[in-house]
Design an enzyme around this catalytic site. Sequence first.
Site, PDB file in Angstrom:
ATOM      1  N   LYS A 198     -36.548  41.928  35.223  1.00 52.63           N
ATOM      2  CA  LYS A 198     -36.822  42.425  33.878  1.00 52.63           C
ATOM      3  C   LYS A 198     -35.537  42.335  33.072  1.00 52.63           C
ATOM      4  CE  LYS A 198     -38.523  46.308  31.168  1.00 52.63           C
ATOM      5  NZ  LYS A 198     -39.069  47.667  31.161  1.00 52.63           N
ATOM      6  N   ARG A 208     -41.214  48.979  21.111  1.00 53.70           N
ATOM      7  CA  ARG A 208     -40.458  50.201  20.809  1.00 53.70           C
ATOM      8  C   ARG A 208     -41.155  50.980  19.697  1.00 53.70           C
ATOM      9  NH1 ARG A 208     -34.955  48.528  22.822  1.00 53.70           N
ATOM     10  NH2 ARG A 208     -35.576  47.872  24.913  1.00 53.70           N
ATOM     11  N   ARG A 219     -30.262  48.803  26.975  1.00 57.64           N
ATOM     12  CA  ARG A 219     -30.539  49.061  28.390  1.00 57.64           C
ATOM     13  C   ARG A 219     -29.770  48.099  29.295  1.00 57.64           C
ATOM     14  NH1 ARG A 219     -34.767  52.400  27.530  1.00 57.64           N
ATOM     15  NH2 ARG A 219     -36.558  51.762  26.267  1.00 57.64           N
ATOM     16  N   GLU A 235     -33.103  39.880  42.658  1.00 56.05           N
ATOM     17  CA  GLU A 235     -33.853  41.123  42.401  1.00 56.05           C
ATOM     18  C   GLU A 235     -35.232  41.054  43.054  1.00 56.05           C
ATOM     19  OE1 GLU A 235     -33.405  44.011  40.883  1.00 56.05           O
ATOM     20  OE2 GLU A 235     -31.557  43.829  39.723  1.00 56.05           O
ATOM     21  N   LYS A 250     -40.276  39.300  33.486  1.00 49.83           N
ATOM     22  CA  LYS A 250     -40.558  39.825  32.157  1.00 49.83           C
ATOM     23  C   LYS A 250     -39.317  39.737  31.282  1.00 49.83           C
ATOM     24  CE  LYS A 250     -41.600  44.228  29.984  1.00 49.83           C
ATOM     25  NZ  LYS A 250     -41.780  45.645  30.168  1.00 49.83           N
ATOM     26  N   SER A 276     -44.474  42.289  23.896  1.00 48.32           N
ATOM     27  CA  SER A 276     -44.852  42.567  22.507  1.00 48.32           C
ATOM     28  C   SER A 276     -44.284  41.561  21.507  1.00 48.32           C
ATOM     29  CB  SER A 276     -44.400  43.984  22.139  1.00 48.32           C
ATOM     30  OG  SER A 276     -42.995  44.124  22.315  1.00 48.32           O
ATOM     31  N   TYR A 315     -51.433  41.335  25.649  1.00 44.50           N
ATOM     32  CA  TYR A 315     -52.171  42.168  24.694  1.00 44.50           C
ATOM     33  C   TYR A 315     -53.428  41.450  24.198  1.00 44.50           C
ATOM     34  CZ  TYR A 315     -47.923  44.867  25.027  1.00 44.50           C
ATOM     35  OH  TYR A 315     -46.873  45.596  25.534  1.00 44.50           O
TER      36      TYR A 315
HETATM   37  C1  PBG Z   1     -40.281  50.292  29.754  1.00 40.64           C
HETATM   38  C2  PBG Z   1     -41.082  49.163  29.232  1.00 40.64           C
HETATM   39  C3  PBG Z   1     -40.795  48.363  28.122  1.00 40.64           C
HETATM   40  C4  PBG Z   1     -41.813  47.428  28.038  1.00 40.64           C
HETATM   41  C5  PBG Z   1     -42.703  47.686  29.075  1.00 40.64           C
HETATM   42  N1  PBG Z   1     -42.220  48.749  29.826  1.00 40.64           N
HETATM   43  C6  PBG Z   1     -39.740  48.491  27.102  1.00 40.64           C
HETATM   44  C7  PBG Z   1     -38.348  48.336  27.450  1.00 40.64           C
HETATM   45  O1  PBG Z   1     -37.974  48.012  28.582  1.00 40.64           O
HETATM   46  O2  PBG Z   1     -37.555  48.579  26.553  1.00 40.64           O
HETATM   47  C8  PBG Z   1     -41.910  46.362  27.006  1.00 40.64           C
HETATM   48  C9  PBG Z   1     -43.236  45.719  26.894  1.00 40.64           C
HETATM   49  C10 PBG Z   1     -43.407  44.904  25.677  1.00 40.64           C
HETATM   50  O3  PBG Z   1     -42.452  44.635  24.923  1.00 40.64           O
HETATM   51  O4  PBG Z   1     -44.549  44.485  25.440  1.00 40.64           O
HETATM   52  N2  PBG Z   1     -41.108  51.347  30.184  1.00 40.64           N
END
Ligand code: PBG
Length: 325
Positions: A198, A208, A219, A235, A250, A276, A315
Amino acid sequence: MSRFPETRLRRLRQSAPVRSLVRETSLEARQLVLPMFVREDISEPVAIGSMPGVVQHSLDSLRRAAADAAETGIGGVMLFGIPEVRDADGTGADDPHGILNLATEAVAAEVGDALVVQTDLCLDEFTDHGHCGVLDASGAVDNDATLDRYRSMALAQAGAGSQLLGLSGMMDGQVAAIREALDTEGFHDTLLLAYSAKYASAFYGPFREAVDSQLTGDRRTYQMDPGNRREGLREALFDVDEGADIVMVKPAMAFLDVLRKVRDAVDVPVWAYQVSGEYAMIEAAAANGWITREPAILESLLSIRRAGADVVLTYWATEVAGMLR
Ligand code: PBG
Protein backbone atom coordinates in the site's frame (compact mmCIF):
# COMPACT_ATOMS: atom_id res chain seq x y z
CA MET A 1 9.40 -19.39 -38.96
CA SER A 2 6.23 -17.42 -38.80
CA ARG A 3 6.24 -14.19 -40.65
CA PHE A 4 4.20 -12.06 -43.02
CA PRO A 5 2.52 -12.84 -45.40
CA GLU A 6 2.02 -16.48 -44.32
CA THR A 7 1.18 -15.22 -40.86
CA ARG A 8 -1.22 -12.34 -40.51
CA LEU A 9 -1.74 -11.21 -36.93
CA ARG A 10 -4.84 -9.25 -37.89
CA ARG A 11 -6.59 -12.58 -38.63
CA LEU A 12 -7.20 -12.85 -34.89
CA ARG A 13 -8.94 -9.48 -34.85
CA GLN A 14 -11.19 -9.83 -37.90
CA SER A 15 -14.61 -9.99 -36.19
CA ALA A 16 -16.22 -9.61 -32.80
CA PRO A 17 -16.74 -13.38 -32.38
CA VAL A 18 -13.10 -14.15 -33.24
CA ARG A 19 -11.87 -11.42 -30.90
CA SER A 20 -14.10 -12.71 -28.17
CA LEU A 21 -12.81 -16.25 -28.65
CA VAL A 22 -9.16 -15.25 -28.32
CA ARG A 23 -9.47 -12.64 -25.57
CA GLU A 24 -6.95 -13.53 -22.85
CA THR A 25 -8.40 -11.61 -19.92
CA SER A 26 -11.94 -11.71 -18.60
CA LEU A 27 -13.90 -9.50 -16.32
CA GLU A 28 -16.68 -11.04 -14.27
CA ALA A 29 -19.01 -9.66 -11.63
CA ARG A 30 -17.81 -12.20 -9.06
CA GLN A 31 -14.31 -10.67 -9.30
CA LEU A 32 -15.49 -7.24 -8.14
CA VAL A 33 -15.82 -5.91 -4.59
CA LEU A 34 -17.72 -2.70 -3.80
CA PRO A 35 -16.30 -0.39 -1.12
CA MET A 36 -19.14 1.31 0.81
CA PHE A 37 -19.20 4.13 3.36
CA VAL A 38 -21.54 4.27 6.34
CA ARG A 39 -21.79 7.39 8.46
CA GLU A 40 -23.07 7.56 12.00
CA ASP A 41 -24.92 10.85 12.28
CA ILE A 42 -27.16 10.86 9.18
CA SER A 43 -30.56 9.52 8.20
CA GLU A 44 -30.29 10.12 4.43
CA PRO A 45 -27.37 9.34 2.10
CA VAL A 46 -24.91 12.22 1.63
CA ALA A 47 -23.20 12.71 -1.75
CA ILE A 48 -19.40 12.81 -1.91
CA GLY A 49 -18.47 15.75 -4.14
CA SER A 50 -15.20 14.36 -5.46
CA MET A 51 -16.70 10.94 -6.16
CA PRO A 52 -19.83 11.51 -8.26
CA GLY A 53 -22.23 8.60 -7.81
CA VAL A 54 -20.72 7.49 -4.47
CA VAL A 55 -22.39 8.36 -1.17
CA GLN A 56 -21.95 8.17 2.56
CA HIS A 57 -24.75 5.84 3.59
CA SER A 58 -26.99 5.91 6.61
CA LEU A 59 -27.37 2.55 8.31
CA ASP A 60 -30.69 2.04 6.53
CA SER A 61 -29.58 3.08 3.07
CA LEU A 62 -26.46 0.92 3.47
CA ARG A 63 -28.56 -2.14 4.18
CA ARG A 64 -30.70 -1.50 1.10
CA ALA A 65 -27.68 -0.77 -1.11
CA ALA A 66 -25.97 -3.94 0.08
CA ALA A 67 -29.05 -5.94 -0.85
CA ASP A 68 -29.04 -4.32 -4.32
CA ALA A 69 -25.33 -5.06 -4.63
CA ALA A 70 -25.89 -8.72 -3.83
CA GLU A 71 -28.51 -8.88 -6.62
CA THR A 72 -25.88 -7.87 -9.19
CA GLY A 73 -23.71 -10.89 -8.46
CA ILE A 74 -20.59 -9.06 -7.30
CA GLY A 75 -18.22 -10.92 -5.00
CA GLY A 76 -18.37 -8.77 -1.93
CA VAL A 77 -18.71 -5.43 -0.19
CA MET A 78 -15.99 -3.71 1.84
CA LEU A 79 -17.37 -1.49 4.59
CA PHE A 80 -15.82 1.73 5.88
CA GLY A 81 -17.26 3.55 8.92
CA ILE A 82 -17.43 7.26 9.65
CA PRO A 83 -18.06 7.83 13.36
CA GLU A 84 -19.64 10.93 14.83
CA VAL A 85 -17.04 11.27 17.59
CA ARG A 86 -13.33 10.56 17.29
CA ASP A 87 -10.60 10.29 19.92
CA ALA A 88 -6.86 9.68 20.15
CA ASP A 89 -7.16 5.89 20.46
CA GLY A 90 -9.99 5.45 17.97
CA THR A 91 -12.21 3.77 20.54
CA GLY A 92 -15.18 3.80 18.15
CA ALA A 93 -13.39 1.16 16.12
CA ASP A 94 -13.65 -1.73 18.57
CA ASP A 95 -16.82 -0.63 20.34
CA PRO A 96 -19.47 -3.23 19.43
CA HIS A 97 -21.89 -0.29 19.14
CA GLY A 98 -19.51 1.68 16.93
CA ILE A 99 -20.96 2.55 13.54
CA LEU A 100 -18.81 0.15 11.53
CA ASN A 101 -19.59 -2.80 13.77
CA LEU A 102 -23.30 -2.04 13.86
CA ALA A 103 -23.32 -1.71 10.07
CA THR A 104 -21.42 -4.98 9.70
CA GLU A 105 -23.99 -6.77 11.78
CA ALA A 106 -26.82 -5.33 9.71
CA VAL A 107 -25.19 -6.06 6.35
CA ALA A 108 -24.10 -9.56 7.36
CA ALA A 109 -27.67 -10.34 8.38
CA GLU A 110 -28.99 -8.94 5.10
CA VAL A 111 -26.56 -10.36 2.52
CA GLY A 112 -24.02 -12.48 4.41
CA ASP A 113 -25.09 -15.61 2.53
CA ALA A 114 -25.03 -14.01 -0.93
CA LEU A 115 -21.64 -12.31 -0.96
CA VAL A 116 -18.58 -11.87 1.23
CA VAL A 117 -19.08 -9.13 3.83
CA GLN A 118 -15.75 -7.40 4.44
CA THR A 119 -14.56 -4.63 6.74
CA ASP A 120 -11.70 -2.15 6.68
CA LEU A 121 -9.48 -2.78 9.67
CA CYS A 122 -7.69 0.49 10.30
CA LEU A 123 -7.87 3.25 12.86
CA ASP A 124 -7.70 6.33 10.64
CA GLU A 125 -11.46 6.88 10.40
CA PHE A 126 -11.75 6.67 14.18
CA THR A 127 -8.81 8.73 15.44
CA ASP A 128 -9.02 12.49 15.99
CA HIS A 129 -5.53 12.89 14.48
CA GLY A 130 -6.42 10.81 11.42
CA HIS A 131 -3.47 8.42 11.56
CA CYS A 132 -3.85 4.69 10.98
CA GLY A 133 -2.44 3.95 14.42
CA VAL A 134 -2.11 5.39 17.90
CA LEU A 135 0.62 7.91 18.65
CA ASP A 136 3.47 7.79 21.15
CA ALA A 137 4.49 10.69 23.42
CA SER A 138 6.48 12.30 20.61
CA GLY A 139 3.51 12.17 18.22
CA ALA A 140 4.91 9.35 16.06
CA VAL A 141 2.74 6.38 15.08
CA ASP A 142 3.48 3.64 17.62
CA ASN A 143 3.62 0.35 15.74
CA ASP A 144 3.34 -2.14 18.58
CA ALA A 145 0.77 -0.21 20.60
CA THR A 146 -1.29 -0.04 17.41
CA LEU A 147 -1.16 -3.83 17.06
CA ASP A 148 -3.01 -4.10 20.38
CA ARG A 149 -5.73 -1.84 19.02
CA TYR A 150 -5.91 -3.88 15.80
CA ARG A 151 -6.30 -7.14 17.74
CA SER A 152 -9.25 -5.67 19.57
CA MET A 153 -10.75 -4.28 16.34
CA ALA A 154 -10.39 -7.65 14.66
CA LEU A 155 -12.36 -9.37 17.42
CA ALA A 156 -15.07 -6.71 17.31
CA GLN A 157 -15.39 -6.97 13.52
CA ALA A 158 -15.36 -10.76 13.43
CA GLY A 159 -17.85 -10.77 16.28
CA ALA A 160 -20.12 -8.46 14.29
CA GLY A 161 -20.09 -10.90 11.39
CA SER A 162 -17.37 -9.65 9.08
CA GLN A 163 -16.17 -12.57 7.00
CA LEU A 164 -13.00 -10.90 5.72
CA LEU A 165 -10.87 -8.25 7.40
CA GLY A 166 -9.05 -5.76 5.18
CA LEU A 167 -5.80 -4.92 6.97
CA SER A 168 -5.04 -1.49 5.53
CA GLY A 169 -2.99 0.13 8.29
CA MET A 170 0.54 -0.85 7.13
CA MET A 171 1.82 -1.66 10.63
CA ASP A 172 4.62 -4.23 10.83
CA GLY A 173 3.43 -7.56 12.19
CA GLN A 174 -0.27 -6.75 11.82
CA VAL A 175 -1.19 -9.94 9.98
CA ALA A 176 0.40 -12.28 12.52
CA ALA A 177 -0.97 -10.30 15.47
CA ILE A 178 -4.53 -10.31 14.14
CA ARG A 179 -4.44 -13.97 13.06
CA GLU A 180 -3.34 -14.97 16.53
CA ALA A 181 -6.00 -12.86 18.24
CA LEU A 182 -8.72 -14.34 16.01
CA ASP A 183 -7.58 -17.93 16.43
CA THR A 184 -7.36 -17.57 20.20
CA GLU A 185 -11.04 -16.61 20.24
CA GLY A 186 -12.10 -19.32 17.81
CA PHE A 187 -12.50 -17.16 14.68
CA HIS A 188 -10.59 -19.65 12.54
CA ASP A 189 -12.66 -18.96 9.43
CA THR A 190 -12.28 -15.18 9.35
CA LEU A 191 -10.29 -14.35 6.22
CA LEU A 192 -7.40 -11.89 6.26
CA LEU A 193 -6.76 -9.62 3.29
CA ALA A 194 -3.40 -7.89 3.74
CA TYR A 195 -3.02 -4.54 2.02
CA SER A 196 0.59 -5.58 1.54
CA ALA A 197 1.92 -3.10 -0.96
CA LYS A 198 0.00 0.00 0.00
CA TYR A 199 1.67 3.13 -1.25
CA ALA A 200 1.56 6.66 0.19
CA SER A 201 -0.41 7.87 -2.81
CA ALA A 202 -1.86 11.15 -4.00
CA PHE A 203 -4.70 9.13 -5.49
CA TYR A 204 -6.40 8.71 -2.10
CA GLY A 205 -7.51 12.35 -2.21
CA PRO A 206 -11.25 11.88 -2.72
CA PHE A 207 -11.38 9.11 -0.08
CA ARG A 208 -10.19 11.60 2.49
CA GLU A 209 -13.30 13.64 1.74
CA ALA A 210 -15.43 10.49 1.77
CA VAL A 211 -14.41 9.61 5.33
CA ASP A 212 -14.03 13.20 6.54
CA SER A 213 -10.36 12.49 7.28
CA GLN A 214 -8.78 14.43 10.15
CA LEU A 215 -5.25 13.87 8.88
CA THR A 216 -2.77 16.69 8.64
CA GLY A 217 0.61 15.74 7.24
CA ASP A 218 1.09 12.38 5.56
CA ARG A 219 1.45 8.63 6.09
CA ARG A 220 4.95 8.20 4.73
CA THR A 221 6.38 6.52 7.83
CA TYR A 222 4.07 3.55 7.28
CA GLN A 223 2.70 3.58 3.73
CA MET A 224 5.23 2.82 0.99
CA ASP A 225 7.29 5.10 -1.21
CA PRO A 226 5.80 5.03 -4.75
CA GLY A 227 9.30 4.58 -6.17
CA ASN A 228 9.74 1.12 -4.68
CA ARG A 229 8.80 -2.08 -6.47
CA ARG A 230 11.09 -4.62 -4.81
CA GLU A 231 9.92 -3.46 -1.42
CA GLY A 232 6.31 -4.07 -2.48
CA LEU A 233 7.14 -7.69 -3.15
CA ARG A 234 8.98 -7.94 0.16
CA GLU A 235 5.89 -6.66 2.01
CA ALA A 236 3.70 -9.22 0.23
CA LEU A 237 6.06 -12.12 1.04
CA PHE A 238 6.14 -11.06 4.70
CA ASP A 239 2.35 -10.99 4.83
CA VAL A 240 1.99 -14.42 3.23
CA ASP A 241 4.47 -15.72 5.77
CA GLU A 242 2.47 -14.17 8.61
CA GLY A 243 -0.67 -15.96 7.44
CA ALA A 244 -2.44 -13.61 5.03
CA ASP A 245 -5.07 -15.45 3.01
CA ILE A 246 -5.03 -12.80 0.28
CA VAL A 247 -2.58 -9.99 -0.49
CA MET A 248 -3.28 -6.66 -2.14
CA VAL A 249 -1.59 -3.95 -4.16
CA LYS A 250 -2.98 -0.43 -3.83
CA PRO A 251 -3.54 1.86 -5.70
CA ALA A 252 -4.01 -0.19 -8.86
CA MET A 253 -3.37 1.63 -12.12
CA ALA A 254 -0.23 3.50 -11.08
CA PHE A 255 1.25 0.27 -9.65
CA LEU A 256 0.47 -2.38 -12.28
CA ASP A 257 4.12 -3.44 -12.41
CA VAL A 258 4.09 -4.16 -8.68
CA LEU A 259 0.86 -6.11 -9.13
CA ARG A 260 2.42 -8.30 -11.81
CA LYS A 261 5.55 -8.88 -9.75
CA VAL A 262 3.52 -9.92 -6.70
CA ARG A 263 1.21 -12.12 -8.80
CA ASP A 264 4.21 -14.01 -10.20
CA ALA A 265 5.79 -14.51 -6.77
CA VAL A 266 2.99 -15.76 -4.49
CA ASP A 267 0.43 -18.56 -4.61
CA VAL A 268 -2.32 -16.83 -2.63
CA PRO A 269 -5.02 -14.73 -4.35
CA VAL A 270 -3.84 -11.23 -5.26
CA TRP A 271 -6.29 -8.35 -5.20
CA ALA A 272 -5.97 -4.73 -6.25
CA TYR A 273 -7.80 -1.60 -5.09
CA GLN A 274 -8.84 0.86 -7.78
CA VAL A 275 -8.83 3.81 -5.43
CA SER A 276 -10.90 6.96 -5.16
CA GLY A 277 -8.54 9.11 -7.25
CA GLU A 278 -8.60 6.59 -10.10
CA TYR A 279 -12.39 6.70 -9.98
CA ALA A 280 -12.51 10.49 -9.80
CA MET A 281 -10.15 10.97 -12.75
CA ILE A 282 -12.23 8.89 -15.11
CA GLU A 283 -15.51 10.35 -13.88
CA ALA A 284 -14.20 13.91 -14.27
CA ALA A 285 -12.77 13.34 -17.74
CA ALA A 286 -15.97 11.63 -18.85
CA ALA A 287 -18.12 14.43 -17.42
CA ASN A 288 -16.12 16.86 -19.54
CA GLY A 289 -16.66 14.74 -22.63
CA TRP A 290 -12.92 14.06 -22.88
CA ILE A 291 -13.19 10.26 -22.73
CA THR A 292 -16.08 7.86 -23.24
CA ARG A 293 -17.09 6.76 -19.80
CA GLU A 294 -18.13 3.08 -20.06
CA PRO A 295 -15.29 1.83 -22.29
CA ALA A 296 -12.81 3.75 -20.12
CA ILE A 297 -14.15 2.10 -16.98
CA LEU A 298 -14.05 -1.37 -18.53
CA GLU A 299 -10.55 -0.84 -19.94
CA SER A 300 -9.26 0.37 -16.59
CA LEU A 301 -10.58 -2.75 -14.86
CA LEU A 302 -9.36 -5.06 -17.62
CA SER A 303 -5.86 -3.60 -17.30
CA ILE A 304 -5.85 -4.33 -13.57
CA ARG A 305 -7.00 -7.89 -14.18
CA ARG A 306 -4.43 -8.32 -16.98
CA ALA A 307 -1.64 -7.16 -14.67
CA GLY A 308 -2.54 -10.00 -12.32
CA ALA A 309 -5.37 -9.07 -9.99
CA ASP A 310 -7.76 -11.92 -9.26
CA VAL A 311 -10.24 -9.49 -7.73
CA VAL A 312 -10.59 -5.71 -7.93
CA LEU A 313 -12.09 -3.38 -5.35
CA THR A 314 -13.82 -0.67 -7.35
CA TYR A 315 -16.47 1.96 -6.70
CA TRP A 316 -18.01 0.92 -10.05
CA ALA A 317 -18.49 -2.73 -8.99
CA THR A 318 -22.28 -2.89 -9.18
CA GLU A 319 -22.53 -0.70 -12.27
CA VAL A 320 -19.94 -2.79 -14.09
CA ALA A 321 -21.74 -5.98 -13.06
CA GLY A 322 -24.73 -4.53 -14.87
CA MET A 323 -22.66 -3.68 -17.96
CA LEU A 324 -21.31 -7.25 -18.09
CA ARG A 325 -24.74 -8.80 -17.97
C1 PBG B 1 -7.09 3.66 5.22
C2 PBG B 1 -7.58 3.61 3.83
C3 PBG B 1 -7.43 4.58 2.83
C4 PBG B 1 -8.03 4.08 1.69
C5 PBG B 1 -8.56 2.83 2.01
N1 PBG B 1 -8.24 2.54 3.33
C6 PBG B 1 -6.88 5.95 2.92
C7 PBG B 1 -5.49 6.17 3.22
O1 PBG B 1 -4.67 5.25 3.34
O2 PBG B 1 -5.17 7.34 3.38
C8 PBG B 1 -8.10 4.78 0.38
C9 PBG B 1 -9.09 4.23 -0.57
C10 PBG B 1 -9.36 5.11 -1.72
O3 PBG B 1 -8.68 6.13 -1.95
O4 PBG B 1 -10.31 4.79 -2.46
N2 PBG B 1 -8.03 3.12 6.12
